[in-house]
Write an enzyme that holds these catalytic residues in place. Structure first.
Site, short mmCIF file in Angstrom:
data_model
loop_
_atom_site.label_atom_id
_atom_site.label_comp_id
_atom_site.label_asym_id
_atom_site.label_seq_id
_atom_site.Cartn_x
_atom_site.Cartn_y
_atom_site.Cartn_z
N GLU A 185 0.84 -1.18 0.05
CA GLU A 185 0.07 0.00 -0.07
C GLU A 185 0.89 1.12 0.02
O GLU A 185 2.10 1.21 0.48
CB GLU A 185 -0.64 0.10 1.34
N ASN B 149 -12.28 -1.50 -1.22
CA ASN B 149 -11.53 -1.96 -0.12
C ASN B 149 -12.29 -1.32 1.34
O ASN B 149 -12.40 -0.36 1.45
CB ASN B 149 -10.01 -1.37 -0.01
N GLU B 150 -12.71 -2.51 2.02
CA GLU B 150 -13.16 -2.11 3.25
C GLU B 150 -14.24 -0.97 3.08
O GLU B 150 -14.37 0.10 3.98
CB GLU B 150 -11.91 -1.80 4.55
N TYR C 67 -7.13 -8.98 11.28
CA TYR C 67 -5.62 -8.72 11.85
C TYR C 67 -5.71 -9.54 13.43
O TYR C 67 -6.61 -9.33 13.98
CB TYR C 67 -5.34 -7.31 12.09
N GLU D 202 -6.27 -9.42 3.62
CA GLU D 202 -5.29 -8.58 4.61
C GLU D 202 -5.33 -9.66 6.04
O GLU D 202 -6.42 -9.71 6.54
CB GLU D 202 -5.97 -7.18 4.91
N GLN E 272 1.91 -6.08 5.66
CA GLN E 272 2.32 -6.06 4.36
C GLN E 272 3.77 -6.10 3.98
O GLN E 272 4.55 -6.41 4.99
CB GLN E 272 1.97 -4.31 4.06
#
Ligand code: AHR
Length: 510
Positions: free
Chosen positions: A44, A191-192, A260, A315, A364
């Site tokens: 990103e 995204n999201e 996460y 992710e 990432q």
């Protein structure tokens, strides 16, 4: 009397806890292939991931290929990065791809609103990214802007990158020096979008998705695209339910999921100076991936029993406080053996669910969150996570072999987690690999492996271990943690006995 004694032995809790680890490998029961796309990464425009991480510019003193660091190219080739997701994350829904093409000195700048308000000069754009993917042998995964973009903009991006000729977009690409299209297959549609991508409700997004997906092709190339709907935040099962119900399946190739391993979003804790209580919580969150995948898959199975649509975990990884003294918006964190544990158990989960989990992206790649590479000026270091992903890459494209694992528990403060995690596969040359993780930071685990349908011949192994769970590699000591050969096992007919040291990752081959 003998019967009584036998019952006593079977029921005695003290005896039951001793050496319980047993793995049954069903080497004759393989059915599904582990998609190499599970070994994807994420880049990103955030902190020093792209600028300083991948890209230093053509005029940099650091050896580079068209601005991309040569050391990074070599490291990522060795890692066998299957796909790379770009340009975000939250950044993707603010990104206008036309700002990042053409002469670099003519490109407009923008403010990176999500990540510290830095000035983005757009010097790293579509050509740079797609050429980078070619250089490291990875498939590109382009994340389209739905939150602040337009249908036309995303439709044009597909034409620019993928179509041979016949449109102003293909003429523009050629004028910018690229004749042959790159043919990028994987495309994220926002995204999201439940958060930074537009704060949408799932029903609203499902409609928007249908509109965007319709125009992401010219009707000729549509079947070649792999379109990914912006997916659920961890356990938001309703999100998956609505997308699977409301989006026609002929315009949907993947549904995303983000999770996460965070202890507490308001108090994430240090990446390196963590207590055992914090470690336990991190591993609980990492192992929760099993439950999340299982439940999202159950919902998907209801609408798509043929498993046509993939679950795309685009992710995942550990998220801690940034390193002291660094910009909080840059998400720069060190990477310890705790991260090696997260990587090992998560990849084992993806392998075991490979019939549905067919794409995944660790967050990432460089200098951000659970990075595989850290850089500082001209210096570069590979993290424990890099080494786990490199050790595990033998599973890419291999036939997943089901395992039944009975494991001891790792106990902490009256709570417990399964100590041993495992997965197995057979590659195209007939070699079988078993990956094993012992998350217990205090105890080695002995595990008995019974093999059905194959013979344990010429067994060898590799291990990643370190004295302390908090150990990490630094620019000064870059090889403190690296894979070594492993031989703490013995083979008897079709049984293997393996001793896994505390907090270690082992890959066996036979
Ligand atoms: O990976 C960092 C951020 O985490 C991404 O930009 C976003 O998608 C997620 O919330």
């Amino acid at each position: 009397m003998i019967k009584k004694l036998f019952l006593l032995i079977c029921l005695s809790p003290a005896l039951q806890t001793a050496a319980q680890n047993h793995l049954i490998l069903n080497a004759d029961q393989g059915r599904d292939t582990i998609n190499p796309r599970i070994y994807g990464h994420f880049a990103e425009h955030l902190g020093r991931c792209v600028y300083g991480g991948f890209y230093v510019g053509e005029n940099a003193a650091i050896p580079n290929r068209a601005g991309i660091r040569e050391d990074v190219i070599q490291a990522l080739k060795k890692l066998k990065v299957s796909n790379l997701r770009w340009p975000g994350g939250c950044f993707a829904d603010t990104y206008h791809w036309k700002d990042g093409i053409g002469p670099k000195d003519k490109r407009p700048t923008m403010k990176n609103v999500w990540w510290g308000g830095t000035t983005e000069d757009n010097s790293f754009g579509t050509h740079d990214f797609l050429n980078l993917c070619e250089a490291i042998g990875a498939e590109p995964y382009l994340a389209g802007n739905v939150g602040s973009g337009t249908v036309q903009e995303l439709s044009d991006w597909v034409k620019y990158t993928n179509h041979e000729s016949g449109s102003p977009m293909t003429d523009l690409r050629k004028a910018n020096g690229r004749v042959k299209p790159w043919k990028a297959k994987i495309w994220g549609v926002g995204n999201e979008v439940w958060g930074c991508g537009g704060n949408m409700r799932p029903e609203y997004y499902a409609n928007i998705y249908r509109q965007y997906a319709t125009f992401m092709s010219d009707g000729v190339n549509s079947e070649q695209l792999f379109r990914v709907a912006s997916g659920a935040n961890s356990s938001d099962y309703n999100w998956t339910e609505v997308l699977m119900r409301d989006i026609p399946h002929n315009m949907l190739e993947g549904v995303a999921l983000h999770h996460y391993s965070v202890i507490d979003w308001n108090n994430k804790g240090s990446a390196t100076a963590f207590t055992e209580a914090q470690y336990f919580k991190t591993m609980k969150e990492a192992l929760r991936m099993e439950e999340l995948v299982t439940r999202h898959v159950t919902i998907m199975d209801k609408y798509d029993p043929g498993k046509k649509i993939a679950l795309v975990v685009d992710e995942w990884g550990g998220w801690y406080d940034v390193e002291p003294g660094t910009n909080p918006a840059f998400l720069y964190q060190q990477n310890t053996m705790r991260d090696a544990m997260i990587a090992g158990v998560t990849l084992n989960t993806f392998h075991r669910h490979c019939d549905r989990v067919r794409v995944a992206n660790l967050a990432q790649t460089i200098n951000v969150l659970q990075a595989v590479i850290l850089t500082e000026g001209e210096k570069m270091v590979l993290t424990p996570t890099y080494h786990v992903m490199e050790m595990y890459n033998v599973h890419q494209g291999a036939l997943m072999l089901p395992v039944d694992v009975r494991t001891d528990n790792y106990r902490f403060d009256n709570q417990q987690l399964p100590a041993v995690s495992a997965s197995a596969s057979r590659d195209k040359n007939g070699k079988i690999h078993i990956s094993l993780v012992n998350i217990d930071p205090n105890k080695p685990q002995e595990i008995r492996i019974t093999i059905h349908g194959a013979q344990a011949k010429e067994v060898s192994g590799r291990i990643l271990e370190s004295t302390k769970l908090q150990d990490f590699n630094t620019f000064e000591q870059p090889e403190k943690i690296k894979p070594k050969s492993f031989s703490n096992f013995n083979v008897q007919q079709n049984e293997l006995k393996v001793i896994l040291p505390a907090h270690s990752v082992v890959v066996l081959e036979f």
